[in-house]
Design an enzyme around this catalytic site. Structure first.
Site, PDB file in Angstrom:
ATOM      1  N   HIS A  95       0.821  -1.201   0.000  1.00 48.87           N
ATOM      2  CA  HIS A  95       0.000   0.000   0.000  1.00 48.87           C
ATOM      3  C   HIS A  95       0.864   1.264   0.000  1.00 48.87           C
ATOM      4  O   HIS A  95       0.567   2.228  -0.723  1.00 48.87           O
ATOM      5  CB  HIS A  95      -0.910   0.011   1.219  1.00 48.87           C
ATOM      6  CG  HIS A  95      -2.086  -0.914   1.105  1.00 48.87           C
ATOM      7  ND1 HIS A  95      -3.047  -1.026   2.096  1.00 48.87           N
ATOM      8  CD2 HIS A  95      -2.456  -1.762   0.123  1.00 48.87           C
ATOM      9  CE1 HIS A  95      -3.959  -1.907   1.716  1.00 48.87           C
ATOM     10  NE2 HIS A  95      -3.620  -2.380   0.536  1.00 48.87           N
TER      11      HIS A  95
ATOM     12  N   TYR B 182      -9.656   4.074   3.093  1.00 49.21           N
ATOM     13  CA  TYR B 182     -10.174   2.913   3.815  1.00 49.21           C
ATOM     14  C   TYR B 182     -11.680   3.036   4.077  1.00 49.21           C
ATOM     15  O   TYR B 182     -12.372   2.031   4.175  1.00 49.21           O
ATOM     16  CB  TYR B 182      -9.414   2.720   5.130  1.00 49.21           C
ATOM     17  CG  TYR B 182      -8.078   2.035   4.926  1.00 49.21           C
ATOM     18  CD1 TYR B 182      -7.980   0.647   4.957  1.00 49.21           C
ATOM     19  CD2 TYR B 182      -6.924   2.769   4.698  1.00 49.21           C
ATOM     20  CE1 TYR B 182      -6.767   0.012   4.767  1.00 49.21           C
ATOM     21  CE2 TYR B 182      -5.702   2.145   4.504  1.00 49.21           C
ATOM     22  CZ  TYR B 182      -5.631   0.767   4.535  1.00 49.21           C
ATOM     23  OH  TYR B 182      -4.418   0.143   4.330  1.00 49.21           O
TER      24      TYR B 182
ATOM     25  N   GLU C 220       1.207   1.947   7.801  1.00 50.18           N
ATOM     26  CA  GLU C 220       1.518   2.758   6.613  1.00 50.18           C
ATOM     27  C   GLU C 220       1.965   4.166   7.002  1.00 50.18           C
ATOM     28  O   GLU C 220       2.865   4.726   6.374  1.00 50.18           O
ATOM     29  CB  GLU C 220       0.306   2.792   5.683  1.00 50.18           C
ATOM     30  CG  GLU C 220       0.079   1.447   4.998  1.00 50.18           C
ATOM     31  CD  GLU C 220      -1.358   1.199   4.583  1.00 50.18           C
ATOM     32  OE1 GLU C 220      -2.123   2.179   4.410  1.00 50.18           O
ATOM     33  OE2 GLU C 220      -1.738   0.017   4.445  1.00 50.18           O
TER      34      GLU C 220
ATOM     35  N   GLN D 211       5.039  -3.428  -9.411  1.00 52.89           N
ATOM     36  CA  GLN D 211       6.208  -3.466  -8.525  1.00 52.89           C
ATOM     37  C   GLN D 211       7.341  -4.283  -9.148  1.00 52.89           C
ATOM     38  O   GLN D 211       7.089  -5.351  -9.724  1.00 52.89           O
ATOM     39  CB  GLN D 211       5.839  -4.081  -7.170  1.00 52.89           C
ATOM     40  CG  GLN D 211       5.163  -3.142  -6.201  1.00 52.89           C
ATOM     41  CD  GLN D 211       3.655  -3.201  -6.257  1.00 52.89           C
ATOM     42  OE1 GLN D 211       3.093  -4.199  -6.679  1.00 52.89           O
ATOM     43  NE2 GLN D 211       2.995  -2.132  -5.847  1.00 52.89           N
ATOM     44  N   TYR D 212       8.578  -3.764  -9.008  1.00 54.89           N
ATOM     45  CA  TYR D 212       9.763  -4.467  -9.490  1.00 54.89           C
ATOM     46  C   TYR D 212      10.868  -4.398  -8.438  1.00 54.89           C
ATOM     47  O   TYR D 212      11.142  -3.328  -7.872  1.00 54.89           O
ATOM     48  CB  TYR D 212      10.276  -3.845 -10.798  1.00 54.89           C
ATOM     49  CG  TYR D 212       9.289  -3.963 -11.936  1.00 54.89           C
ATOM     50  CD1 TYR D 212       9.078  -5.192 -12.573  1.00 54.89           C
ATOM     51  CD2 TYR D 212       8.542  -2.867 -12.362  1.00 54.89           C
ATOM     52  CE1 TYR D 212       8.157  -5.317 -13.604  1.00 54.89           C
ATOM     53  CE2 TYR D 212       7.621  -2.985 -13.394  1.00 54.89           C
ATOM     54  CZ  TYR D 212       7.434  -4.210 -14.007  1.00 54.89           C
ATOM     55  OH  TYR D 212       6.513  -4.333 -15.026  1.00 54.89           O
TER      56      TYR D 212
ATOM     57  N   GLY E 103      14.331 -18.583 -12.056  1.00 58.06           N
ATOM     58  CA  GLY E 103      13.955 -17.598 -13.056  1.00 58.06           C
ATOM     59  C   GLY E 103      14.155 -16.175 -12.579  1.00 58.06           C
ATOM     60  O   GLY E 103      15.166 -15.840 -11.962  1.00 58.06           O
TER      61      GLY E 103
ATOM     62  N   PHE F 212       5.792 -12.161  -6.189  1.00 59.97           N
ATOM     63  CA  PHE F 212       5.545 -11.098  -7.148  1.00 59.97           C
ATOM     64  C   PHE F 212       4.032 -11.013  -7.377  1.00 59.97           C
ATOM     65  O   PHE F 212       3.434 -11.926  -7.936  1.00 59.97           O
ATOM     66  CB  PHE F 212       6.263 -11.368  -8.467  1.00 59.97           C
ATOM     67  CG  PHE F 212       7.771 -11.346  -8.338  1.00 59.97           C
ATOM     68  CD1 PHE F 212       8.393 -10.569  -7.378  1.00 59.97           C
ATOM     69  CD2 PHE F 212       8.565 -12.097  -9.186  1.00 59.97           C
ATOM     70  CE1 PHE F 212       9.781 -10.538  -7.255  1.00 59.97           C
ATOM     71  CE2 PHE F 212       9.955 -12.071  -9.081  1.00 59.97           C
ATOM     72  CZ  PHE F 212      10.556 -11.281  -8.104  1.00 59.97           C
ATOM     73  N   GLY F 213       3.418  -9.927  -6.918  1.00 63.52           N
ATOM     74  CA  GLY F 213       1.968  -9.791  -7.019  1.00 63.52           C
ATOM     75  C   GLY F 213       1.315 -10.117  -5.695  1.00 63.52           C
ATOM     76  O   GLY F 213       1.968 -10.299  -4.666  1.00 63.52           O
TER      77      GLY F 213
END
Length: 402
Positions: A88, A98, A140, A207-208, A274, A392-393
Site C-alpha cells: 500500500h 479505507y 503505513e 512493482q519491481y 527464473g 511477485f503480485g
C-alpha cells in the site's frame, strides 16, 4: 482485540462468510470500480483484477485476520499486515481511502449473504474491518514517516540511462535521478512501484525488485516480459518497458518498500528460480558494497544458462564475496561456463548442498517452486520462522501464517 459482543457473532458467522468470501470480494471490486473508476487509474493493477488474483488475496486476508482475532486475540498476523502495508505504501494509499473500501465491502457482504446479515452481524464484521484497517493505517503512517514522504509524494521521476538485455525475456533498466532531492537508500531486497500511462490513457502501477544497491544517483530494476497464456493478453506494463521505453525516457517510481529484507547477522541461503533472482541480486549487491564476510549460499534454478537473468552480475558478485558459494540447477542439462561450485540437471534439490548452520533462507520464484523448496526445507528440519519468501503480485500463498 475484538470485543466480547462481536467475538461470538464473528465465530458463528465466520464459516458462512468464509464460504462466500471470494464472491463477496468479486462483487466488492465490481461495485468499487463502478463507483470510483479513479481507483483503477494509478492505484490498482488491472491485470490482477482480470486474473482474479486481487480478489483471492483480499478474500484470504480478511478470512485470516478474522480467524486470528478469534484464535490468537493477543496478537495480530503481523507478517500478513506488514506485507500488505508495504504494498500500500508503495502505491501511495491514503488513510481516507479505507472508508471507501469499508462502504463497498460491507455492501458486498450484505448483497451476498442477504437476510443473514442482521444489524448485529453487520456491526461485528464492521468491527473486524476497522481493526484490520486501523492496524494497516498505523503501519503505513510509520512507513511514510520513515521515508520522509506523504502518500502523494512517494513518487519521483527518474531518467533511463541504460538498458541491458539480460535474456530473451528479461531487460534491466538503470535510471538516474532528475532532481537534486536526496535519494534515501533502499534496503536490500526491496522493490519500487513503476507507474506508466497505458495506450488507452489509464495509469497503471507495477512493482519491481531493485536488483543493485543504490549509489545515491541511480536505481536499477529488471523486468520479465509477461506472456499471455490460454488466450490471456501479454502483460501491458512489461510489454511497454520492453518494447517502447528507451534511453532518455523518464519513468515515475515510488520510494522503495518491501518487508522481505536481508538479515545480515546470520548466514544466508538464497533459493530462487527464473526472475526470482531479482531480489537476491539486490541483496548480493548490497553485500558486495559492504565488503561483507557473511556466509552466503546461492541456489538458482532455470531452464538453461541462456535464460538465467542477471547471470553476469550475480556470478561476479558471488566471486567478489569472501565467503560465498553458488549452485545451479538447469532443466535442460548440467553444463555451465560459469565458475560456480556445482551444476545439476533437473529441478532444484536443496538437500544436494550442505547448508550453513543457523542460516536464514530466502525464497523467490514461481509459487510451485517455492512450495516445493519450502516443503523440502521443513522436512529437513529448517524452522518455518527461518524461511522467508517474496511473492511477485498478491500473496495467494500466505505461508508466513503456517
Amino acid at each position: 482485540m475484538i470485543s466480547d459482543t462481536s467475538r461470538g457473532v464473528v465465530a458463528a458467522t465466520l464459516p458462512v462468510v468464509g464460504e462466500h468470501i471470494e464472491e463477496i470480494a468479486r462483487r466488492f471490486y465490481r461495485r468499487l470500480f463502478s463507483e470510483h473508476p479513479d481507483l483503477m487509474d494509478g492505484v490498482f493493477n488491472r491485470g490482477n483484477q482480470v486474473h482474479g488474483h486481487q480478489q483471492q488475496a483480499l478474500a484470504g486476508s480478511v478470512a485470516v485476520f478474522a480467524t486470528a482475532l478469534l484464535e490468537t486475540p493477543e496478537r495480530v498476523p503481523e507478517q500478513l499486515l506488514q506485507r500488505i502495508a508495504h504494498k500500500h505504501a508503495s502505491l501511495g494509499v491514503r488513510a481516507d481511502q479505507y472508508q471507501v473500501v469499508h462502504d463497498h465491502l460491507m455492501w458486498a457482504i450484505g448483497d451476498v449473504l442477504d437476510d443473514a446479515v442482521t444489524d448485529e452481524v453487520a456491526a461485528a464484521w464492521d468491527e473486524v474491518y476497522w481493526l484490520m484497517a486501523n492496524a494497516l493505517i498505523n503501519q503505513e503512517r510509520g512507513l511514510y514517516s520513515a521515508r520522509g514522504v506523504r502518500p502523494e509524494t512517494v513518487w519521483r521521476d527518474w531518467r533511463v540511462v541504460r538498458r541491458i538485455k539480460e535474456s530473451d525475456e528479461v531487460v534491466t533498466l538503470v535510471v538516474r535521478r532528475v532532481d537534486d532531492r536526496l535519494v534515501k537508500a533502499s534496503l536490500p531486497g526491496q522493490y519500487v512501484t513503476v507507474r506508466m500511462r497505458m495506450p488507452d490513457g489509464t495509469l497503471q502501477p507495477r512493482q519491481y525488485s531493485l536488483t543493485r544497491a543504490d549509489d545515491g544517483e541511480h536505481r536499477q530494476f529488471s523486468v520479465k516480459r509477461v506472456r499471455g497464456a490460454g488466450g490471456d493478453p501479454d502483460g501491458e506494463m512489461s510489454t511497454l518497458l520492453h518494447d517502447s521505453v528507451k534511453v532518455g525516457d523518464v519513468l515515475t517510481l515510488s520510494v522503495p518498500y518491501g518487508d522481505v529484507v536481508l538479515d545480515d547477522s546470520r548466514p544466508v541461503v538464497f533459493a530462487c528460480a527464473g526472475i526470482g533472482i531479482a531480489p537476491m541480486a539486490g541483496m548480493l549487491s548490497h553485500l558486495v558494497a559492504a565488503e561483507s564476510a557473511l556466509s552466503v549460499t546461492v541456489l538458482h534454478a532455470d531452464h538453461d544458462e541462456a535464460s538465467f537473468p542477471l547471470r553476469r552480475q550475480v556470478v561476479n558478485d558471488v566471486l567478489a564475496l569472501r565467503n560465498a558459494r553458488m549452485y545451479l540447477w538447469y532443466e535442460n542439462g548440467s553444463r555451465s561456463l560459469e565458475p560456480v561450485d556445482g551444476v545439476f540437471e533437473g529441478l532444484m534439490d536443496p538437500g544436494a548442498v550442505e547448508p550453513a548452520q543457523d542460516a536464514v533462507y530466502y525464497l523467490c520464484g514461481p509459487l510451485p517452486f517455492m512450495q516445493s523448496v519450502r516443503g523440502r526445507l521443513l522436512d529437513a528440519g529448517v524452522a518455518a520462522r527461518d524461511i522467508r519468501y517474496e511473492v511477485f503480485g498478491p500473496d495467494l500463498w500466505q505461508a508466513d501464517l503456517d
